[in-house]
Design a protein around this motif. Structure first.
Motif, short mmCIF file in Angstrom:
data_model
loop_
_atom_site.label_atom_id
_atom_site.label_comp_id
_atom_site.label_asym_id
_atom_site.label_seq_id
_atom_site.Cartn_x
_atom_site.Cartn_y
_atom_site.Cartn_z
N UNK A 140 0.86 -1.20 0.00
CA UNK A 140 0.00 0.00 0.00
C UNK A 140 0.88 1.23 0.00
N UNK A 141 0.43 2.24 -0.70
CA UNK A 141 1.14 3.52 -0.73
C UNK A 141 0.16 4.64 -1.05
N UNK A 142 0.55 5.82 -0.68
CA UNK A 142 -0.26 7.00 -0.99
C UNK A 142 0.29 7.67 -2.23
N UNK A 143 -0.61 8.01 -3.15
CA UNK A 143 -0.22 8.69 -4.38
C UNK A 143 -1.07 9.96 -4.51
N UNK A 144 -0.54 11.05 -3.95
CA UNK A 144 -1.31 12.31 -3.97
C UNK A 144 -2.51 12.20 -3.04
N UNK A 145 -3.71 12.31 -3.61
CA UNK A 145 -4.94 12.26 -2.83
C UNK A 145 -5.57 10.88 -2.81
N UNK A 146 -4.91 9.89 -3.37
CA UNK A 146 -5.50 8.55 -3.44
C UNK A 146 -4.60 7.54 -2.72
N UNK A 147 -5.22 6.45 -2.32
CA UNK A 147 -4.55 5.34 -1.64
C UNK A 147 -4.59 4.15 -2.60
N UNK A 148 -3.41 3.59 -2.90
CA UNK A 148 -3.33 2.45 -3.82
C UNK A 148 -2.89 1.22 -3.03
N UNK A 149 -3.73 0.18 -3.09
CA UNK A 149 -3.45 -1.09 -2.42
C UNK A 149 -3.37 -2.17 -3.50
N UNK A 150 -2.26 -2.88 -3.55
CA UNK A 150 -2.09 -3.95 -4.54
C UNK A 150 -1.99 -5.29 -3.81
N UNK A 151 -2.69 -6.28 -4.36
CA UNK A 151 -2.67 -7.64 -3.83
C UNK A 151 -2.28 -8.58 -4.97
N UNK A 152 -1.17 -9.29 -4.81
CA UNK A 152 -0.65 -10.22 -5.82
C UNK A 152 -0.74 -11.65 -5.31
N UNK A 153 -1.02 -12.56 -6.22
CA UNK A 153 -0.96 -13.98 -5.87
C UNK A 153 -0.19 -14.72 -6.97
N UNK A 154 0.25 -15.92 -6.65
CA UNK A 154 1.00 -16.72 -7.62
C UNK A 154 0.16 -17.85 -8.20
N UNK A 155 -1.16 -17.59 -8.31
CA UNK A 155 -2.05 -18.60 -8.86
C UNK A 155 -1.99 -18.65 -10.37
N UNK A 156 -3.05 -19.23 -10.94
CA UNK A 156 -3.09 -19.40 -12.41
C UNK A 156 -3.45 -18.11 -13.13
N UNK A 157 -3.95 -17.11 -12.41
CA UNK A 157 -4.28 -15.84 -13.04
C UNK A 157 -5.54 -15.91 -13.89
N UNK A 158 -5.82 -14.82 -14.60
CA UNK A 158 -7.00 -14.73 -15.45
C UNK A 158 -6.59 -14.22 -16.82
N UNK A 159 -7.32 -14.66 -17.83
CA UNK A 159 -7.11 -14.13 -19.16
C UNK A 159 -7.69 -12.72 -19.23
N UNK A 160 -7.37 -12.01 -20.32
CA UNK A 160 -7.89 -10.64 -20.48
C UNK A 160 -9.41 -10.64 -20.52
N UNK A 161 -10.00 -11.63 -21.21
CA UNK A 161 -11.46 -11.71 -21.29
C UNK A 161 -12.06 -11.99 -19.92
N UNK A 162 -11.42 -12.88 -19.16
CA UNK A 162 -11.92 -13.18 -17.82
C UNK A 162 -11.79 -11.98 -16.90
N UNK A 163 -10.71 -11.21 -17.03
CA UNK A 163 -10.55 -10.01 -16.19
C UNK A 163 -11.64 -9.00 -16.47
N UNK A 164 -12.07 -8.90 -17.73
CA UNK A 164 -13.12 -7.95 -18.07
C UNK A 164 -14.48 -8.40 -17.53
N UNK A 165 -14.68 -9.74 -17.45
CA UNK A 165 -16.00 -10.25 -17.08
C UNK A 165 -16.16 -10.50 -15.60
N UNK A 166 -15.06 -10.73 -14.89
CA UNK A 166 -15.16 -11.23 -13.52
C UNK A 166 -15.69 -10.20 -12.53
N UNK A 167 -15.67 -8.92 -12.89
CA UNK A 167 -16.20 -7.89 -11.98
C UNK A 167 -17.71 -7.81 -12.02
#
Length: 463
Positions: free
Chosen positions: A385-412
């Motif tokens: 996590x870090x602060x970038x100006x007026x926003x807070x950015x939190x990144x979460x990474x895993x070492x799983x199988x990941x998602x394809x571009x199409x799956x990333x667009x649909x999964x939300x």
């Protein structure tokens, strides 16, 4: 707040520019008026002085029986005796028809060897005229003239005389120039003082607005729940009304949370009864009841979370420290996924790093994202996590199988799951995305450096 600051700055500029403009305009108009009045006064005094000398010249002028002109007594002004002294008189001999017979029959010593040459003028007896003409040594003269006639002298019964008094116009220009210089210098100093007073007055007058801006910032950042401090009587109604709105919004938020919780508990028991009634039965009707109960639970969870977050984001801003929330969620994740050899790593989070929002909403978002990462990870999950100006950015990474571009667009999307074999409702990412958007943030999915999925949660940062 940037907009408030811009409006305040614009107001300050308008006040300063407007006030300084009218002060400068008023001083210029007053200066021009005073300068004109003084110039007219000096000109009037100049011509009055010429007329006074002409009256003295007229009173002293005599003509004997032989028609010879003379002065009974000399005029008293010493400038008349000093060559080119700036004040002059002259007497011309005129014929009966007004034509000039002799110029400068008598003249002041100040004219020295010069003679005033006047333009042709239809001058009646006793009448006085004013003229401007070139004088000796390159000067410009203002003069008055008068024609007189002597009836007593028989030889001069048809003779007329023109009496002239002139003075250098520098007698007007010099005092006017001195007065104008002193006037504009004084008005300049007065204008500078008034300008400084205007700047100070605007600064002092807007100081309460600056304090109000600071207090609004503290409320916005969650450092205070209401506007505090002493303000002028003109601003107190605004402060009191704003505090009333904040209190009302707090009540609305609390009421919304209470109602959301009550609704959740009220629906939980009937749904559980229906699920238990259908459990273990294999007929078509029982399967349909189980599916509808599961769908109802997902929809209730989703809309309750959405209503709760919407109520929170429309209330007064609060401040939630990030580090304690992350630490609590990590402990929970380690217990939930204790059967798996997962390494949960967190970069150092500054103690002052904070989210501008409710702690329950932050827990809901991070809890869903960490739970998803732990489900899909092979061995490792990292959070930073870090602060970038007026926003807070939190990144979460895993070492799983990941998602394809199409799956990333649909999964939300609501109820969309990347793998039906993994337990879950498919609402976690949708709820996180909805909550983040309600706070003005976002959720972005990308390929992780760990070769799995990287989720970047952007939220408003608190001071």
């Amino acid at each position: 707040m940037a907009r408030v600051a811009a409006l305040r700055g614009s107001l300050r500029v308008r006040l300063l520019v407007g006030t300084l403009f009218w002060v400068a305009a008023s001083l210029v108009v007053a200066g021009l008026s005073l300068d004109r009045l003084f110039r007219d006064h000096v000109a009037e005094q100049f011509h009055a002085s010429l007329q006074s000398h002409l009256d003295q010249l007229t009173a002293s002028f005599t003509v004997d029986e032989q028609g010879r002109a003379a002065l009974a007594m000399a005029l008293s002004d010493p400038r008349l005796s000093r060559p080119y002294g700036g004040l002059y008189w002259q007497i011309d001999h005129l014929a009966g028809d007004g034509s000039v017979v002799a110029t400068g029959v008598l003249r002041s010593r100040s004219l020295w060897d010069s003679v005033l040459a006047l333009p042709a003028d239809g001058l009646a007896d006793g009448e006085m005229h004013r003229h401007r003409l070139a004088g000796p040594v390159g000067s410009t003269l203002g003069l008055v003239e008068r024609r007189v006639r002597f009836e007593a002298a028989a030889a001069a019964s048809a003779a007329r005389w023109r009496l002239i008094v002139a003075a250098d116009e520098r007698l007007i220009a010099e005092p006017v120039a001195r007065f104008s210089g002193a006037l504009w210098l004084s008005l300049g100093l007065l204008g500078s003082g008034l300008g400084l007073a205007v700047v100070v007055q605007v600064a002092v007058g807007l100081a309460p607005l600056r304090r109000l801006r600071v207090e609004l910032g503290r409320v916005r950042e969650g450092a205070a729940e209401r506007l505090e401090g002493s303000f002028p009587a003109e601003l107190m109604p605004l402060v009191e009304d704003f505090n009333g709105v904040l209190a009302r919004n707090g009540e609305i938020v609390e009421r919304a949370r209470t109602q959301a919780g009550n609704l959740a508990h009220a629906l939980k028991t009937p749904l559980s009864v229906l699920a238990n009634a259908a459990h273990g039965r294999q007929d078509e009707q029982s399967r349909m009841i189980a599916e509808q109960v599961a769908l109802a639970r997902r929809q209730v969870d989703y809309h309750l979370a959405r209503a709760q977050a919407a109520a929170a984001t429309h209330g007064a801003a609060v401040r939630t420290l990030l580090a304690p929330v992350v630490a609590g969620l990590l402990r929970t994740m380690r217990r939930i996924h204790a059967e798996r050899p997962l390494a949960l790593q967190v970069s150092v989070i500054p103690e002052t790093l904070a989210f501008r929002g409710e702690v329950q909403d932050l827990q809901e978002m991070l809890g869903n994202l960490l739970d998803n990462a732990c489900k899909w990870a092979a061995q490792r999950v990292e959070l930073a996590a870090q602060r970038d100006g007026e926003v807070l950015r939190i990144t979460i990474d895993d070492d799983g199988s990941g998602l394809t571009a199409a799956q990333r667009d649909a999964v939300l999307g609501r109820g969309v799951r990347a793998d039906e074999r993994t337990p879950g409702s498919g609402l976690g990412l949708a709820i996180v995305d909805e909550l983040a958007r309600l706070y003005g943030g976002s959720v972005d999915l990308a390929v992780s450096p760990l070769r799995g999925l990287r989720v970047t949660l952007t939220l408003p940062a608190a001071a």
